[in-house]
Design a protein around this motif. Structure first.
Motif, short mmCIF file in Angstrom:
data_model
loop_
_atom_site.label_atom_id
_atom_site.label_comp_id
_atom_site.label_asym_id
_atom_site.label_seq_id
_atom_site.Cartn_x
_atom_site.Cartn_y
_atom_site.Cartn_z
N GLY A 35 0.80 -1.22 0.00
CA GLY A 35 0.00 0.00 0.00
C GLY A 35 0.82 1.26 0.00
N TYR A 36 0.10 2.37 -0.10
CA TYR A 36 0.68 3.70 0.05
C TYR A 36 0.50 4.12 1.50
N TRP A 37 1.49 4.81 2.05
CA TRP A 37 1.47 5.16 3.47
C TRP A 37 1.82 6.62 3.68
N GLY A 38 1.23 7.19 4.74
CA GLY A 38 1.62 8.51 5.18
C GLY A 38 2.71 8.43 6.24
N GLN A 39 3.12 9.60 6.73
CA GLN A 39 4.22 9.67 7.70
C GLN A 39 3.73 9.58 9.14
N GLY A 40 2.45 9.75 9.35
CA GLY A 40 1.91 9.59 10.68
C GLY A 40 1.65 10.90 11.39
N THR A 41 0.74 10.83 12.36
CA THR A 41 0.45 11.96 13.24
C THR A 41 0.30 11.42 14.66
N GLN A 42 0.90 12.11 15.61
CA GLN A 42 0.95 11.61 16.99
C GLN A 42 -0.32 11.98 17.75
N VAL A 43 -0.87 11.00 18.43
CA VAL A 43 -2.00 11.22 19.33
C VAL A 43 -1.57 10.82 20.74
N THR A 44 -1.73 11.74 21.67
CA THR A 44 -1.40 11.48 23.07
C THR A 44 -2.61 11.80 23.92
N VAL A 45 -3.04 10.82 24.69
CA VAL A 45 -4.20 10.98 25.57
C VAL A 45 -3.70 10.95 27.00
N SER A 46 -3.91 12.04 27.69
CA SER A 46 -3.44 12.13 29.06
C SER A 46 -4.58 11.77 30.01
N SER A 47 -4.22 11.05 31.07
CA SER A 47 -5.26 10.62 32.03
C SER A 47 -5.37 11.61 33.18
#
Length: 127
Positions: A115-127
């Motif tokens: 497949g074709y892929w992107g570079q990504g994006t960071q998701v951070t969920v703080s508790s």
């Protein structure tokens, strides 16, 4: 040249929401499936949601009822709406596109090679 560019990641508190976008440019030869993956540190990349060219969608059990994948063909963009986020959702999120005989989440592992892929994006969920 095909480019997939993810955006919309960030830091959010537990229970919050984010909407990721994946903008596609360039001509993708014979694609019928787009998917979102995520990879947390020390873990394997895992499929989260997939959407077929028919708009049929499938989800991992861990995100069912909380995440929604959608597409806007006019904008060549796929979205991942993420609600009720949990700390375990923290990861780098990637979008991918390609051709699968059946665009369902269990099959999207094949996109890693083809497949074709992107570079990504960071998701951070703080508790």
């Amino acid at each position: 040249q095909v480019q997939l560019v993810e955006s919309g990641g960030g830091t959010v508190q537990s229970g919050g929401s984010l909407r990721l976008s994946c903008a596609v440019s360039g001509y993708m030869y014979k694609t019928n499936c787009m998917a979102w993956f995520r990879q947390a540190p020390g873990k394997e990349r895992e499929g989260v949601a997939a959407i077929a060219s028919t708009d049929s969608t499938t989800y991992d059990d861990s995100v069912k009822g909380r995440f929604t994948i959608s597409r806007d063909n006019a904008k060549n963009t796929v979205y991942l709406q993420m609600n009720s986020l949990k700390s375990e959702d923290s990861a780098m999120y990637y979008c991918a596109a390609g051709y699968l005989r059946s665009c369902i989440l269990p099959n999207t592992g094949q996109l890693r090679a083809s497949g074709y892929w992107g570079q990504g994006t960071q998701v951070t969920v703080s508790s």
